[in-house]
Design a protein around this motif. Structure first.
Motif, PDB file in Angstrom:
ATOM      1  N   ALA A  39     -16.216  -7.132  -5.487  1.00 42.18           N
ATOM      2  CA  ALA A  39     -14.880  -6.721  -5.031  1.00 42.18           C
ATOM      3  C   ALA A  39     -13.793  -7.250  -5.973  1.00 42.18           C
ATOM      4  O   ALA A  39     -12.849  -6.532  -6.312  1.00 42.18           O
ATOM      5  N   HIS A  40     -13.926  -8.498  -6.390  1.00 39.80           N
ATOM      6  CA  HIS A  40     -12.950  -9.099  -7.303  1.00 39.80           C
ATOM      7  C   HIS A  40     -12.915  -8.326  -8.623  1.00 39.80           C
ATOM      8  O   HIS A  40     -11.835  -8.007  -9.136  1.00 39.80           O
ATOM      9  N   ARG A  43     -11.187  -4.987  -8.362  1.00 37.64           N
ATOM     10  CA  ARG A  43      -9.732  -5.111  -8.226  1.00 37.64           C
ATOM     11  C   ARG A  43      -9.088  -5.665  -9.502  1.00 37.64           C
ATOM     12  O   ARG A  43      -8.136  -5.104 -10.024  1.00 37.64           O
ATOM     13  N   GLU A  44      -9.604  -6.770 -10.010  1.00 29.53           N
ATOM     14  CA  GLU A  44      -8.954  -7.494 -11.110  1.00 29.53           C
ATOM     15  C   GLU A  44      -9.411  -7.054 -12.499  1.00 29.53           C
ATOM     16  O   GLU A  44      -8.707  -7.295 -13.476  1.00 29.53           O
ATOM     17  N   SER A  49      -6.309  -1.721 -13.562  1.00 31.56           N
ATOM     18  CA  SER A  49      -5.723  -3.057 -13.678  1.00 31.56           C
ATOM     19  C   SER A  49      -5.390  -3.363 -15.140  1.00 31.56           C
ATOM     20  O   SER A  49      -4.315  -3.868 -15.456  1.00 31.56           O
TER      21      SER A  49
END
Length: 176
Positions: A39-40, A43-44, A49
């Motif tokens: 998940a990290h 997202r990141e 991003s």
């Protein structure tokens, strides 16, 4: 292993996302929960991003690629700081990642040189970064390059609370 460095731009977002997610997984597998890492990274370290980071004012990035075939091996990215310890005139070394197989080749030092050189060229007073407190190898690398501890920050990855050490390297101004 032979590699080359070049400036990275928005067209490199997919390559940077691949390196970012893979090296984050390589570093934190077995330390952080697997679902939280996935998940990290989504997202990141996702392509969008990186597009946002690369297009932000004050951002600059460099990518390392294998001379044979051009596969991405690492990168450095500086941005406007988002650390609580930031002061006017600072930049943040948001990320400096490379695959472990490149450790000891001088790649990290070359990436750090590009980031520091850029920061100096734009008149940055201090270059800041945050690093996982348990990453002994990275902490030693940053200390060899003149960074000193100025604080800490806490953050969550999934249900796990993590702690970073915040470091700074003075480039211009008092104390240099």
């Amino acid at each position: 292993m032979d590699w080359t460095l070049r400036p990275a731009g928005g067209e490199d977002a997919e390559r940077l996302a691949l390196i970012g997610a893979a090296t984050f997984l390589e570093t934190f597998a077995g330390i952080l929960e697997g679902d939280a890492i996935v998940a990290h990274c989504a997202r990141e370290h996702g392509v969008e991003s990186f597009r946002a980071l690369l297009s932000a004012d004050g951002s600059a990035a460099w990518i390392a690629e294998a001379q044979a075939g051009g596969a991405p091996l690492g990168y450095a990215l500086v941005t406007a700081p988002k650390l609580a310890q930031a002061e006017p005139g600072d930049l943040e070394l948001k990320r400096i990642y490379s695959f472990s197989r490149t450790h000891g080749t001088g790649l990290g030092t070359a990436l750090m040189g590009r980031a520091t050189g850029h920061a100096e060229s734009v008149g940055t007073k201090r270059l800041l970064l945050g690093v996982f407190a348990g990453n002994v190898r990275a902490l030693a690398f940053y200390r060899r390059h003149g960074f000193e501890t100025i604080g800490e920050r806490r953050f969550r990855v999934g249900s796990q609370e993590c702690e970073d050490v915040v470091l700074a390297k003075r480039l211009f101004g008092e104390g240099r």
